[in-house]
Design a protein around this motif. Structure first.
Motif, short mmCIF file in Angstrom:
data_model
loop_
_atom_site.label_atom_id
_atom_site.label_comp_id
_atom_site.label_asym_id
_atom_site.label_seq_id
_atom_site.Cartn_x
_atom_site.Cartn_y
_atom_site.Cartn_z
N ALA A 68 -36.63 -71.82 -140.49
CA ALA A 68 -35.97 -73.00 -139.93
C ALA A 68 -36.08 -73.01 -138.40
CB ALA A 68 -34.50 -73.03 -140.37
N ASP A 69 -35.92 -71.83 -137.80
CA ASP A 69 -36.05 -71.72 -136.36
C ASP A 69 -37.48 -72.01 -135.90
OD1 ASP A 69 -34.92 -70.99 -133.73
OD2 ASP A 69 -36.23 -69.25 -133.88
N ILE A 70 -38.45 -71.47 -136.63
CA ILE A 70 -39.85 -71.72 -136.31
C ILE A 70 -40.17 -73.21 -136.46
CG2 ILE A 70 -42.23 -71.32 -137.06
CD1 ILE A 70 -41.40 -68.46 -137.77
N ARG A 71 -39.65 -73.81 -137.52
CA ARG A 71 -39.87 -75.25 -137.74
C ARG A 71 -39.34 -76.05 -136.56
NH1 ARG A 71 -37.84 -79.96 -139.42
NH2 ARG A 71 -39.03 -81.17 -140.98
N GLU A 72 -38.15 -75.69 -136.08
CA GLU A 72 -37.55 -76.40 -134.95
C GLU A 72 -38.42 -76.25 -133.69
OE1 GLU A 72 -33.28 -76.56 -132.54
OE2 GLU A 72 -33.50 -75.35 -134.34
N GLN A 73 -38.93 -75.05 -133.47
CA GLN A 73 -39.77 -74.82 -132.30
C GLN A 73 -41.10 -75.58 -132.39
OE1 GLN A 73 -39.79 -70.68 -130.60
NE2 GLN A 73 -38.67 -70.22 -132.48
N ILE A 74 -41.71 -75.57 -133.57
CA ILE A 74 -42.96 -76.33 -133.74
C ILE A 74 -42.69 -77.83 -133.55
CG2 ILE A 74 -44.78 -76.99 -135.36
CD1 ILE A 74 -44.49 -74.22 -136.63
N GLY A 75 -41.57 -78.30 -134.09
CA GLY A 75 -41.21 -79.70 -133.91
C GLY A 75 -41.07 -80.05 -132.45
N ALA A 76 -40.46 -79.16 -131.66
CA ALA A 76 -40.31 -79.41 -130.23
C ALA A 76 -41.67 -79.43 -129.53
CB ALA A 76 -39.42 -78.34 -129.61
N VAL A 77 -42.57 -78.52 -129.92
CA VAL A 77 -43.92 -78.50 -129.34
C VAL A 77 -44.65 -79.79 -129.63
CG1 VAL A 77 -46.20 -77.40 -129.51
CG2 VAL A 77 -44.15 -75.98 -129.34
N LEU A 78 -44.59 -80.26 -130.86
CA LEU A 78 -45.30 -81.48 -131.24
C LEU A 78 -44.65 -82.71 -130.60
CD1 LEU A 78 -46.04 -80.79 -135.02
CD2 LEU A 78 -47.52 -80.46 -133.04
N ALA A 79 -43.32 -82.71 -130.49
CA ALA A 79 -42.64 -83.83 -129.86
C ALA A 79 -42.99 -83.91 -128.38
CB ALA A 79 -41.13 -83.68 -130.04
N SER A 80 -43.08 -82.76 -127.72
CA SER A 80 -43.46 -82.74 -126.30
C SER A 80 -44.88 -83.28 -126.12
CB SER A 80 -43.38 -81.31 -125.75
OG SER A 80 -42.07 -80.83 -125.81
N ARG A 81 -45.74 -82.90 -127.04
CA ARG A 81 -47.13 -83.40 -126.98
C ARG A 81 -47.16 -84.90 -127.18
NH1 ARG A 81 -51.95 -84.32 -125.17
NH2 ARG A 81 -53.21 -85.42 -126.72
N ALA A 82 -46.37 -85.41 -128.14
CA ALA A 82 -46.34 -86.85 -128.40
C ALA A 82 -45.81 -87.61 -127.19
CB ALA A 82 -45.50 -87.13 -129.64
N ALA A 83 -44.77 -87.04 -126.55
CA ALA A 83 -44.20 -87.70 -125.37
C ALA A 83 -45.18 -87.72 -124.22
CB ALA A 83 -42.92 -86.96 -124.96
N ALA A 84 -45.96 -86.65 -124.08
CA ALA A 84 -46.96 -86.59 -123.00
C ALA A 84 -48.07 -87.61 -123.24
CB ALA A 84 -47.56 -85.19 -122.94
#
Length: 201
Positions: free
Chosen positions: A185-201
């Motif tokens: 669950a923690d890894i999923r949250e971190q990957i989600g944050a990485v992908l969200a940051s990429r999408a925002a960029a």
């Protein structure tokens, strides 16, 4: 061509050593077993064992490589099945078996990853393990580039970040008490944050 008697004998000894190492390492962990005990269980001389693996760490890597390869295979199938759910769910499906594999015996998993990162990359078993790690990374790249929204160069960078997240989350002492589900669950949250940051960029 059928293999000769000598090659069959070598193969038999290697399989006995592998079976003994797999069983004893699973029971006692890498710190709780000696190479002599593994040699005795395999019914080979200690000198013979050293012809196949010169250290206990190499024996561990030899055993863990098989488990790691099977976990990656399982994860790639799961990621393909989850493709319609998007990059995040596909990535989590890919890494779930890997996390379970590494945490199956925490001491062995931590030692295995440490040896791959800090050991001699020219040593055959470590080299094999590094090839497997690269295969996992390429699997993540495949997941990220599947829908065409992330190009291969960026996906390769993100895959390095994601595999680093997996490494820290499965080996850091502060996380050892957590369940597999909590770690995932923690890894999923971190990957989600990485992908969200990429999408925002």
């Amino acid at each position: 061509m059928p293999i000769g008697r000598r090659e069959r004998a070598k193969q038999d000894k290697r399989e006995r050593i592998m079976a003994a190492a797999r069983e004893l390492l699973a029971q006692h962990g890498v710190s709780g077993v000696t190479t002599q005990e593994i040699a005795d269980r395999a019914d080979v001389a200690i000198g013979t064992l050293y012809l196949y693996a010169s250290t206990k760490a190499e024996l561990l890597i030899m055993v863990q490589n098989q488990k790691f390869a099977a976990a990656i295979d399982e994860g790639l199938v799961a990621a393909s099945d989850a493709a319609e759910q998007g990059a995040l769910e596909s990535a989590v499906a890919l890494i779930r078996p890997v996390v379970v594999c590494v945490r199956e015996h925490v001491e062995n998993g931590r030692t295995y990853l440490h040896e791959l990162v800090f050991g001699d990359p020219a040593e055959p078993y470590r080299r094999e393990g590094l090839v497997l790690a690269a295969r996992l990374e390429h699997g993540v790249i495949g997941v990220l580039t599947r829908d065409g929204s992330i190009d291969a160069t960026v996906a390769a960078l993100l895959a390095r970040v994601i595999t680093a997240v997996i490494h820290v989350s499965t080996t850091a002492t502060v996380y050892l008490h957590r369940s597999d589900d909590a770690v995932l669950a923690d890894i999923r949250e971190q990957i989600g944050a990485v992908l969200a940051s990429r999408a925002a960029a």
